[in-house]
Design a protein around this motif. Sequence first.
Motif, PDB file in Angstrom:
ATOM      1  N   ASP B 132       0.860  -1.200   0.000  1.00  0.00           N
ATOM      2  CA  ASP B 132       0.000   0.000   0.000  1.00  0.00           C
ATOM      3  C   ASP B 132       0.885   1.235   0.000  1.00  0.00           C
ATOM      4  OD1 ASP B 132      -2.520  -1.117  -0.011  1.00  0.00           O
ATOM      5  OD2 ASP B 132      -2.532  -1.419   2.166  1.00  0.00           O
ATOM      6  N   TYR B 133       0.381   2.289  -0.603  1.00  0.00           N
ATOM      7  CA  TYR B 133       1.152   3.524  -0.579  1.00  0.00           C
ATOM      8  C   TYR B 133       0.212   4.710  -0.640  1.00  0.00           C
ATOM      9  CZ  TYR B 133       0.244   3.780  -5.619  1.00  0.00           C
ATOM     10  OH  TYR B 133      -0.372   3.840  -6.832  1.00  0.00           O
ATOM     11  N   SER B 134       0.694   5.839  -0.189  1.00  0.00           N
ATOM     12  CA  SER B 134      -0.081   7.076  -0.355  1.00  0.00           C
ATOM     13  C   SER B 134       0.885   8.242  -0.226  1.00  0.00           C
ATOM     14  CB  SER B 134      -1.180   7.182   0.696  1.00  0.00           C
ATOM     15  OG  SER B 134      -0.612   7.474   1.944  1.00  0.00           O
ATOM     16  N   ASN B 136       0.784  12.793   0.068  1.00  0.00           N
ATOM     17  CA  ASN B 136       0.076  14.068  -0.091  1.00  0.00           C
ATOM     18  C   ASN B 136       1.086  15.191  -0.283  1.00  0.00           C
ATOM     19  OD1 ASN B 136       1.084  14.220   2.440  1.00  0.00           O
ATOM     20  ND2 ASN B 136      -0.892  14.195   3.494  1.00  0.00           N
ATOM     21  N   PHE B 162      -2.716  10.166  -6.365  1.00  0.00           N
ATOM     22  CA  PHE B 162      -2.710  11.190  -5.314  1.00  0.00           C
ATOM     23  C   PHE B 162      -2.357  12.567  -5.859  1.00  0.00           C
ATOM     24  CE2 PHE B 162      -1.560   7.076  -3.418  1.00  0.00           C
ATOM     25  CZ  PHE B 162      -2.634   6.909  -2.565  1.00  0.00           C
TER      26      PHE B 162
END
Lengths: 365, 365
Positions: B132-134, B136, B162
């Motif tokens: 998983d990655y995110s 901002n 993102f």
Amino acid sequence: MQQKHNFGAGPCILAPSVMQQAANAVINWNDSGLSILEVSHRSAAFENVIRKTQLLVRELLNVPNDYSVLFLQGGASTQFAMVPMNFLQKKSRAAYLDTGYFAQKAIKEARLFGEVEIIASSKDKNYAYIPDYSSNDQRVAYLHCTSNNTIEGTEMFEFPGFGIPLVCDMSSDIFSRRINVRDFDLIYAGAQKNMGPAGMTLVIAKNKFLDSVKAEVPAMMDYRVFRDNDSMYNTPPVFSIYVAMLNLLWLKDQGGVEGIEKMNIKKANMLYQEIDRNPLFKGTANVAHRSRMNVTFKAIDEATEKAFLQFAEELGLVGIKGYRTVGGFRASLYNALPIASVEVLVNAMKQFENSRKLEQTLQLA
Amino acid sequence: MQQKHNFGAGPCILAPSVMQQAANAVINWNDSGLSILEVSHRSAAFENVIRKTQLLVRELLNVPNDYSVLFLQGGASTQFAMVPMNFLQKKSRAAYLDTGYFAQKAIKEARLFGEVEIIASSKDKNYAYIPDYSSNDQRVAYLHCTSNNTIEGTEMFEFPGFGIPLVCDMSSDIFSRRINVRDFDLIYAGAQKNMGPAGMTLVIAKNKFLDSVKAEVPAMMDYRVFRDNDSMYNTPPVFSIYVAMLNLLWLKDQGGVEGIEKMNIKKANMLYQEIDRNPLFKGTANVAHRSRMNVTFKAIDEATEKAFLQFAEELGLVGIKGYRTVGGFRASLYNALPIASVEVLVNAMKQFENSRKLEQTLQLA
């Protein structure tokens, strides 16, 4: 079907036997039940091909043992950048010989990486000759030259290096004549003239020169990565290398580079003689620097040029239109072009002259 | 001759009809009297090929009009460097997803040009899953991912960006399934899986992203040069592009990407079901991230692995040995691999199991 005579400047003619073997391998390579297009580059069979191709290059050009033979991609245009990226440090300087369109492109790329000194240029006469040059500046990183100028139809027959590492773009005359590899520190050549089909680039480099690189460059732009991985750091252009092997085997059968050189001289002389004899045509390059690979010439006027181009095309002569910056005609006489094709061109020039004479006689009558 | 079933990871199988047409063109292309290997890249006939190939890419992948379709050389390995060379400025930062061997290579090259942040990695479990990655952080120049990990046998099925320009290495699954090109700012892929033979690299890039480049890069490393010259700044890999065109026409006949995707799901399910059922084998990738292109699995012990490899080779199954860093087996199920070949492999696994049972029964008796 009308027989074609392919005088194209590259990609260019290869021997019919090479084409036949290449086509067979696309269907079923060496009775393996696999196509050469689907075979793994890591298979023992292909590793054998790449090794054999390398050995053929070494044998045909007498490459000394302290030189590496590498297969890359991207053509000479990529080498224009790779050479300075590896060998030209900021604050250092490279010397370039400006002999035409492609030399100019090499110079442009080098300027992104360091200082470039043009030590001689033939721009003043539209690159119709090879300029004299000399240098005694030993701080220069390398001296870059173009052995054959495909567009302008000139060729270098001597390579004084003046003690500076000599880098040479040999794209359009490698394998067409004997060279002394020791004259050079690095030779590069897009394959699509006398080596094989488009999609592969040959590099021959002195190991000591490669070891001098201090710049940190990406793997695919680092000659040493290709050397250390036998040109298989990533997937190589399998088919291009395979056909190059077939073509170099064919060259060996022609008596090698020495044998083909004799034939190339014969072919070039035959065509230049007709250009000099025929009052409707004139050569564009300085006689002493006339290329044996790309014969450039013009007609006496535009109407004659147009008429001869059409006449030649009707006879199955392909690819003789000159490059747009030079105009006129360019007949490329690469290794695989049979002498019979040159005869067809020479006869076409004679026929064209005779039909002109006849027209004039009729007009006078 | 024994029929071969080519499960090789690339260069890989292409459809027999494509091979046949390619072989014909090597002898006499479209009744021109010339081989595809000797034809000029500046001829109207080849310009038509490159245009048609580009249009097929656009049609098959629904490429929006504000994206360019480019043909380069040097494979994904060259792209590992070209992407940061163009888009990563010193003092700026790029985010990379570390999902395996090739992602690591991309990361290594990017570090030569600027700061690299690894926003997620699956290294802890030998890259057996997609992490998983995110993000901002809108100051990141781009986010780089690998849609299919050829060696580890994992595949990404979702591409959240993102709001950061997403760059994707799709070398081993492009044209195998539907994608939304709008999810990406730049896609690159070595051709030698589902597009054509080795020697060509596809790039699909958003024009706005290309226009954002501020770095001064050499012509052959500048995406805009390829865009502005219709991928013909220099001699392109003519044969590779021609065969890619033939192959994309074949793909269209299979119902396009949508049609082939259904078949690819069927093929992968068939093999994974047998891996899960057969007590002698086990899959190596996390079930949710199992690749449909490269099915990686192991035998229960080394002796079984060795025995099955020999058994499979005797049946004409080619290229199922796993990559050296992972071991075990890898069966690549690219577009052109017929479902019949998967059946042969599945049956081989069943037969192998039965012969084992028989051996054990005999030993007990």
